[in-house]
Design an enzyme around this catalytic site. Sequence first.
Site, PDB file in Angstrom:
ATOM      1  N   LEU A 154       0.861  -1.174   0.000  1.00 51.41           N
ATOM      2  CA  LEU A 154       0.000   0.000   0.000  1.00 51.41           C
ATOM      3  C   LEU A 154       0.902   1.229   0.000  1.00 51.41           C
ATOM      4  O   LEU A 154       1.975   1.221   0.613  1.00 51.41           O
ATOM      5  CB  LEU A 154      -0.906   0.028   1.236  1.00 51.41           C
ATOM      6  N   ASP A 155       0.466   2.281  -0.674  1.00 53.86           N
ATOM      7  CA  ASP A 155       1.237   3.520  -0.675  1.00 53.86           C
ATOM      8  C   ASP A 155       1.300   4.093   0.739  1.00 53.86           C
ATOM      9  O   ASP A 155       0.468   3.784   1.601  1.00 53.86           O
ATOM     10  CB  ASP A 155       0.593   4.548  -1.606  1.00 53.86           C
ATOM     11  N   LYS A 156       2.264   4.975   0.952  1.00 54.14           N
ATOM     12  CA  LYS A 156       2.476   5.581   2.271  1.00 54.14           C
ATOM     13  C   LYS A 156       1.190   6.141   2.866  1.00 54.14           C
ATOM     14  O   LYS A 156       0.882   5.906   4.037  1.00 54.14           O
ATOM     15  CB  LYS A 156       3.528   6.690   2.143  1.00 54.14           C
ATOM     16  N   THR A 158      -1.976   5.571   1.846  1.00 53.65           N
ATOM     17  CA  THR A 158      -3.154   4.720   1.705  1.00 53.65           C
ATOM     18  C   THR A 158      -3.282   3.867   2.964  1.00 53.65           C
ATOM     19  O   THR A 158      -2.316   3.244   3.388  1.00 53.65           O
ATOM     20  CB  THR A 158      -3.043   3.809   0.466  1.00 53.65           C
ATOM     21  N   ARG A 255      -5.049   4.946  -8.347  1.00 53.30           N
ATOM     22  CA  ARG A 255      -4.810   6.384  -8.491  1.00 53.30           C
ATOM     23  C   ARG A 255      -4.600   6.751  -9.958  1.00 53.30           C
ATOM     24  O   ARG A 255      -5.129   7.755 -10.448  1.00 53.30           O
ATOM     25  CB  ARG A 255      -3.605   6.789  -7.639  1.00 53.30           C
TER      26      ARG A 255
END
Length: 327
Positions: A154-156, A158, A255
């Site tokens: 997961l992105d930072k 998210t 995204r």
Amino acid sequence: MIRDSAPPGTTRTAAGGGASEIHLHVGPEGDGLRLDRYLTAATSFSRARVQKLIGDSQVLVNGQVPRSSHKVKMGEQVIVTIPEPKDLSLAPEAIPLDVAYEDADLLVINKQRGLVVHPAAGHASGTLVNAILAHCPDLGAINDVIRPGIVHRLDKDTTGLMVVAKNEAAQKTLAAMVKAREVTREYLAVVHGLVTPERGLVDAPIGRHPLDRKKMAVVDEGRAAVTHFRVLEHLAGAYSLLRLRLETGRTHQIRVHMAFIGHPVVKDPLYGTRTTAKAEQVPEIKLLEGQALHAAHLSFKHPRTGEPLAFTAPLPGDFQGFLTALR
């Protein structure tokens, strides 16, 4: 399913110096297979790990060092030497984790906003990996290094659910399940604009942005990427609450796809536009501490037992407060 490193009828012994050996007797099911394919099927190791062991002369067939392309024959004796596991050159850090599930094979966490998954430039510490090293004293070795097996990221900024493997067998099985699309990952997002139709999918390949190497983009030469979406609610101020399901798992996939169809995720720092940046000055959006994207649901079969597992993570407080303000 997870299998022991040595299948039935084989033995695993100590080899001295912390190393160990797996002794295999090729049966009819392996006859004629390439050595690397045979070992991948017969052990818990990935094909890349097997090929490295062969390349490092850690595999013997009838006492001789073979090539990966060697085709095994029924009755051959194969010995695999497993080097002593090394400690990861990262310090464990007591970072709080919201654990949804844990057993000897895996860990499911509800990741908080702002937590980077892997150490990288600018984030040498304070990552999820550092946190797991402190939380899990029972981690096994993956590719000869004692570390957590990050199956998906997961992105930072998210939030939400991630599954992490604790040993090589679990990592191999879970990674194969993700590749075979046997892991369900659903997200909630608020995007700019009133999305229509109410259900749809974005099928557009994703690759590195041709001009900005920090970004991904829809590009003809990219890898296949499919995102399913359903509109849950149209919100005041021309926003839409979506439930999204990943069919593939490309970097920044949701995204990128939402921006591609003209509905970028609210407060996305990379894929928004000047128009969305201006719109994000409204008081309600300022309640959000990061992008409005949350991994809300995760389901898969347990890699060892086959038991169905399903998890749901509630929205973080800032995301819920943002929705309440818009309503």
